[in-house]
Write an enzyme that holds these catalytic residues in place. Structure first.
Site, short mmCIF file in Angstrom:
data_model
loop_
_atom_site.label_atom_id
_atom_site.label_comp_id
_atom_site.label_asym_id
_atom_site.label_seq_id
_atom_site.Cartn_x
_atom_site.Cartn_y
_atom_site.Cartn_z
N PHE A 22 0.84 -1.19 0.00
CA PHE A 22 0.00 0.00 0.00
C PHE A 22 0.88 1.26 0.00
O PHE A 22 0.65 2.20 0.75
CB PHE A 22 -0.93 0.00 1.22
CG PHE A 22 -1.88 -1.17 1.24
CD1 PHE A 22 -3.07 -1.13 0.54
CD2 PHE A 22 -1.57 -2.31 1.96
CE1 PHE A 22 -3.94 -2.21 0.56
CE2 PHE A 22 -2.43 -3.40 1.99
CZ PHE A 22 -3.63 -3.35 1.28
N ASN A 66 -7.64 0.67 -3.58
CA ASN A 66 -7.29 1.60 -4.66
C ASN A 66 -8.51 2.08 -5.42
O ASN A 66 -8.60 3.24 -5.83
CB ASN A 66 -6.29 0.95 -5.61
CG ASN A 66 -4.87 1.02 -5.09
OD1 ASN A 66 -4.61 1.67 -4.07
ND2 ASN A 66 -3.95 0.37 -5.76
N CYS A 122 -0.92 2.56 -10.37
CA CYS A 122 -1.89 1.78 -9.60
C CYS A 122 -3.35 2.04 -9.97
O CYS A 122 -4.05 1.14 -10.42
CB CYS A 122 -1.69 2.03 -8.11
SG CYS A 122 -0.12 1.40 -7.47
N LYS A 149 -4.68 1.11 -13.58
CA LYS A 149 -4.54 -0.33 -13.81
C LYS A 149 -5.47 -1.12 -12.89
O LYS A 149 -6.12 -2.08 -13.33
CB LYS A 149 -3.09 -0.75 -13.59
CG LYS A 149 -2.82 -2.25 -13.73
CD LYS A 149 -1.34 -2.53 -13.69
CE LYS A 149 -0.72 -2.29 -12.33
NZ LYS A 149 -1.09 -3.32 -11.34
#
Length: 444
Positions: A153, A209, A261, A264
């Site tokens: 993270f 995310n 991140c 995607k």
């Protein structure tokens, strides 16, 4: 102390391996890219991350951190193997597990005793079970092993701090023994450990995310409404963010999210949902809003400048965020080529991401690490990355350097009153537009 092999020396692997070494473990970071390994052995980092170079040098000198292209040897020697290779997005938005599968095969072929195999890469649900199957298939002898999902993270630009002071560690393991080994590794970093199944740990990363990306797209949609009704999104964000149930993080309207991140992972989560037979309408909207936000910023430029042909435009910021040279899914990669196609001359500024950008878009623009050089002689200025040098601009100097004082701010860096006093045409996101020419205001 554990002997750890980290396979993959990209952002996640290098930062994680270095931090594990810093807590006394014997870590070997491996990669098939011999050039990258040679550079690391010479102290040359493949990425820019504040504090990383110094921490790498410290642990190399202490003998706890090593670099090697001999992956087989590292596997044979390790007790814990971290898989930290890339899972790039395919043309359909699905995560490409080619590298993960190759590593799993190599581990199986070199399994020589009990090992804990950990996925650090962001991978779709079911990848842990796939790794387990591949390792078992290629293992020459029947050695026991466990598979663990331990997602990262990290925030680029503060990854060292985020690792050494983790808010939480998520561990999904196939056995209590493996869970305890990985939990012990994380004791120096955090006491907040979420124990889960493999599948649950894998989806936690995507859910986290995707939720943050949702907050960004939500506030950008609110910003677009604010522009239509004359409201100020920065005040809306402040008022909403003070609610403890919501919080103020990721409520800054702007040009949208980028990086390695969010784009995607939202696309991958959408595929996971589709594969499971669920229509995830919310994430579809999040992705759509983010894509349109870049277009919206260019529309602001055109509204203030008219035809782009023959105009000189300065673009401030190439990296997707400050304090990194990561340009993956950066707004600049979409906006600069479009401006060039429309006949504009683009002068781009970034303090550390120029080399990476040239590899992606070549010389569709000129480049400089001097922010004022980029601004000099421009007909308009676009702010895409909130670098400190951009935040600290001498605006009076900027106005003198420009052919006309037109600024399109994708990060809402400056106060409206200040820009009005200085005589700028200032078009930001979700805030009232500032015009210095009544004709321009009328035309819009």
């Amino acid at each position: 102390m554990k002997k750890i092999a980290v396979i993959g020396t990209g952002y996640v692997g290098l930062v994680s391996g270095t931090c594990f070494a810093d807590t006394g473990n014997d870590v070997t970071c491996c990669d098939i890219d011999q050039v990258k390994i040679n550079n690391l052995l010479q102290g040359i980092m493949p990425i820019y991350e504040p504090g990383l170079k110094e921490l790498v040098h410290k642990n190399v000198r202490s003998g706890t951190l090593h670099f090697s292209s001999n992956i087989k040897h590292a596997i044979l020697e390790a007790e814990v193997i971290y898989i930290a290779v890339g899972t790039p997005m395919t043309s359909t938005g699905k995560a490409d597990l080619t590298y993960v599968e190759q590593v799993a095969k190599t581990i199986g072929e070199n399994l020589n005793g009990y090992k804990v195999i950990v996925t650090k890469s962001t991978v779709p649900v079911g990848t842990g079970r796939l790794i387990e199957k591949i390792v078992r298939k290629y293992a020459a002898e029947h050695h026991s092993f466990d598979v663990v999902s331990n997602p990262e993270f990290l925030r680029e630009g503060s990854a060292i701090k985020d690792t050494l002071n983790m808010e939480r560690a998520v561990i999904g393991a196939t056995s209590e023994k493996a869970y305890q080994i990985i939990a012990d590794l994380h004791q120096p970093f955090t006491s907040n450990i979420v124990k889960a199944s493999l599948e649950t740990a894998e989806i936690i990363k995507y859910a986290a995310n995707a939720f943050l990306a949702t907050k960004i797209s939500f506030i950008n949609d609110i910003a677009n409404i604010c522009e239509r009704v004359g409201a100020d999104v920065t005040k809306v964000s402040e008022g909403v963010g003070l609610d403890s149930r919501i919080g103020n993080k990721f409520l800054q309207a702007g040009v949208g999210f980028g990086g390695s991140c969010f784009p995607k992972d939202t696309a991958a989560l959408l595929h996971i949902a589709e594969d499971s037979g669920y229509d995830f309408k919310l994430i579809k909207a999040v992705i759509e809003t983010n894509e349109k936000q870049r277009v919206h910023l260019v529309e602001k430029l055109v509204s203030g400048l008219g035809s782009l042909k023959g105009k000189t435009i300065s673009v401030l910021g190439l990296a997707f965020k400050p304090n990194t040279n990561d340009i993956r899914s950066s707004p600049a990669l979409d906006i600069i080529p479009y401006l060039a196609e429309q006949g504009a001359m683009v002068k781009a500024y970034d303090p550390i991401a120029i080399v990476e950008t040239k590899k992606q878009i070549g010389y569709q623009c000129s480049y400089t690490e001097n922010v004022y050089e980029a601004i000099k002689g421009s007909d308009a200025c676009m702010i895409l990355t909130d670098w400190q040098d951009v935040k600290n601009l001498d605006l009076a100097k900027v106005k003198k350097l420009m052919n006309q004082p037109l600024m399109v701010d994708g990060r809402n860096l400056f106060k409206l009153e200040r820009m009005r006093e200085l005589g700028f045409t200032y078009l930001s996101v979700g805030r009232p537009a500032i015009y210095t020419d009544a004709a321009i205001s009328k035309a819009i």
